[in-house]
Scaffold this active site. Structure first.
Site, PDB file in Angstrom:
ATOM      1  N   GLU A  24      46.311  13.869  40.316  1.00 17.89           N
ATOM      2  CA  GLU A  24      45.517  13.069  41.259  1.00 17.89           C
ATOM      3  C   GLU A  24      45.018  13.909  42.418  1.00 17.89           C
ATOM      4  OE1 GLU A  24      48.240   9.136  40.826  1.00 17.89           O
ATOM      5  OE2 GLU A  24      46.444   8.910  42.014  1.00 17.89           O
ATOM      6  N   LYS A  67      42.717   5.186  47.858  1.00 15.40           N
ATOM      7  CA  LYS A  67      44.134   5.585  47.841  1.00 15.40           C
ATOM      8  C   LYS A  67      44.406   6.763  48.778  1.00 15.40           C
ATOM      9  CE  LYS A  67      47.780   6.692  44.458  1.00 15.40           C
ATOM     10  NZ  LYS A  67      48.016   6.864  42.999  1.00 15.40           N
ATOM     11  N   ASN A  77      40.260   7.378  44.337  1.00  9.06           N
ATOM     12  CA  ASN A  77      40.995   6.393  43.540  1.00  9.06           C
ATOM     13  C   ASN A  77      40.888   5.095  44.339  1.00  9.06           C
ATOM     14  OD1 ASN A  77      42.856   4.828  42.171  1.00  9.06           O
ATOM     15  ND2 ASN A  77      44.355   6.487  41.935  1.00  9.06           N
ATOM     16  N   ASN A 105      49.999   2.882  37.883  1.00  8.05           N
ATOM     17  CA  ASN A 105      50.221   3.585  36.615  1.00  8.05           C
ATOM     18  C   ASN A 105      51.424   4.478  36.883  1.00  8.05           C
ATOM     19  OD1 ASN A 105      47.557   3.550  34.624  1.00  8.05           O
ATOM     20  ND2 ASN A 105      47.024   3.216  36.755  1.00  8.05           N
ATOM     21  N   CYS A 142      49.331   2.094  43.882  1.00  7.89           N
ATOM     22  CA  CYS A 142      50.381   2.842  43.200  1.00  7.89           C
ATOM     23  C   CYS A 142      51.363   3.561  44.117  1.00  7.89           C
ATOM     24  CB  CYS A 142      49.766   3.785  42.186  1.00  7.89           C
ATOM     25  SG  CYS A 142      50.954   4.171  40.907  1.00  7.89           S
ATOM     26  N   GLU A 166      45.663  -0.330  38.912  1.00  4.38           N
ATOM     27  CA  GLU A 166      45.010   0.905  39.340  1.00  4.38           C
ATOM     28  C   GLU A 166      44.217   1.492  38.167  1.00  4.38           C
ATOM     29  OE1 GLU A 166      47.802   4.136  39.466  1.00  4.38           O
ATOM     30  OE2 GLU A 166      46.644   5.250  40.981  1.00  4.38           O
TER      31      GLU A 166
END
Ligand code: ING
Length: 310
Positions: free
Chosen positions: A146, A127, A110, A197, A172, A47
């Site tokens: 995020e 994402k 993302n 991550n 993730c 990611e």
């Protein structure tokens, strides 16, 4: 004839804020070359592979934030990756911060893409499960913003015909949610590619820290077994900007067994020759959705008022 796909989980050690995209792309190209030597068809990167994990910082200046995003893919800095992959006849999966202009609006996601061996982008995912928070929380030892920097993905969980099979992606935190795998399982996914991550310290629930490795493996093993699919989980690990991050990249078979695993927390290619038909015995028996699933019952329970009433 058995459909084998030799996959390299290209774990990355820390990417510090001072590392340029050029330096990072050199590391990614080194992974491609090692993958070629080890017989890979596909190399999977983590990611947000091109920069340090910037959601760990509270930023307000949009230009400072956007310096972590890619306005085009490939760009001048990332073209060497695409060119070398095509030269080597390798495909790859790349996670990055996407700055898109759609219908006159700037949008930030993302994102992860699948690039086939001919250099063509054959799949994109944005994402959906954005963890963390949107506002500054100074009491935390580090942020996880995020929800501040990205929109929720708007492409669903697509499955793409690529590399001779049905290939899906997630990113993730998505890997912790069973729906992620099931939506792709219902599309007959045969391999899920994901990067992560994952800070080892989870500020809202520090008692979970000791289980970080277990929860990572559990999530991907369950997703693999319950949907008869391979899962390739690739870390950006090690201590990045002072934050210890989980490595432990791994390749999980449709049986749920971990068949290959990283030994350290730096740049490391974890390779396995995957039989894309290995999930069929699960899809045809234990997890034959058409024969055994009762979606009407699920819907009824969820939609019925006071679902917990006897
Ligand atoms: N990182 C973490 C992850 O889901 C996290 C966030 C850590 C959530 C630990 C819960 C527990 O692996 C990203 N980038 O989603």
């Amino acid at each position: 004839m058995t459909r084998f796909l030799t996959v390299g989980a290209a774990q990355m050690g820390p990417i510090q804020r001072s590392h340029s995209r050029r330096e990072v792309v050199e590391r990614l190209v080194a992974h491609l070359r090692e993958g070629k030597r080890m017989g890979c068809d596909l190399v999977v990167f983590p990611e947000l592979t091109l920069t340090t994990f910037f959601p760990r910082w509270y930023m307000t200046d949009q230009a400072e934030i956007d310096a972590f995003f890619e306005a085009e893919m490939p760009s001048n800095e990332t073209a060497p990756l695409f060119n070398e992959a095509k030269r080597l006849g390798l495909g790859f999966c790349l996670g990055y911060a996407e700055l898109a202009r759609e219908n006159g609006r700037v949008r930030r996601f993302n994102t992860s893409i699948i690039v086939e061996r001919d250099g063509q982008v054959v799949g994109k995912y944005r994402k959906v499960h954005l963890p963390g928070h949107a506002e500054h929380e100074p009491q935390r030892p580090f942020q996880h913003l995020e929800k501040r920097y990205f929109e929720v993905g708007n492409l669903g969980f697509p499955v793409f015909k690529a590399f001779g099979g049905n290939i899906g992606m997630c990113i993730c935190n998505d890997r912790r949610w069973p729906e992620t795998y099931r939506v792709m399982g219902l599309q007959n996914v045969e391999m899920v590619l994901l990067g992560y991550n994952t800070p080892i310290h989870n500020a809202p629930a520090p008692d979970h820290d000791e289980h970080t490795w277990f929860h990572n493996q559990l999530s991907m093993q369950a997703g693999a077994y319950q949907n008869g699919t391979w899962v390739v989980g690739v870390a950006k690990g090690g201590t990045e900007e002072g934050i210890p991050s989980l490595a432990d990249s791994m390749i999980v078979a449709p049986s749920g067994k971990v068949v290959a695993r990283a030994g350290g927390d730096g740049d490391e290619l974890v390779v396995h020759r995957c039989d894309l038909d290995a999930g069929q015995s699960y899809k045809r028996s234990t997890f034959n959705f058409a024969v055994h699933r009762q979606p009407d019952q699920y819907r009824m329970i969820v939609e019925r008022k006071g679902a917990m009433d006897p």
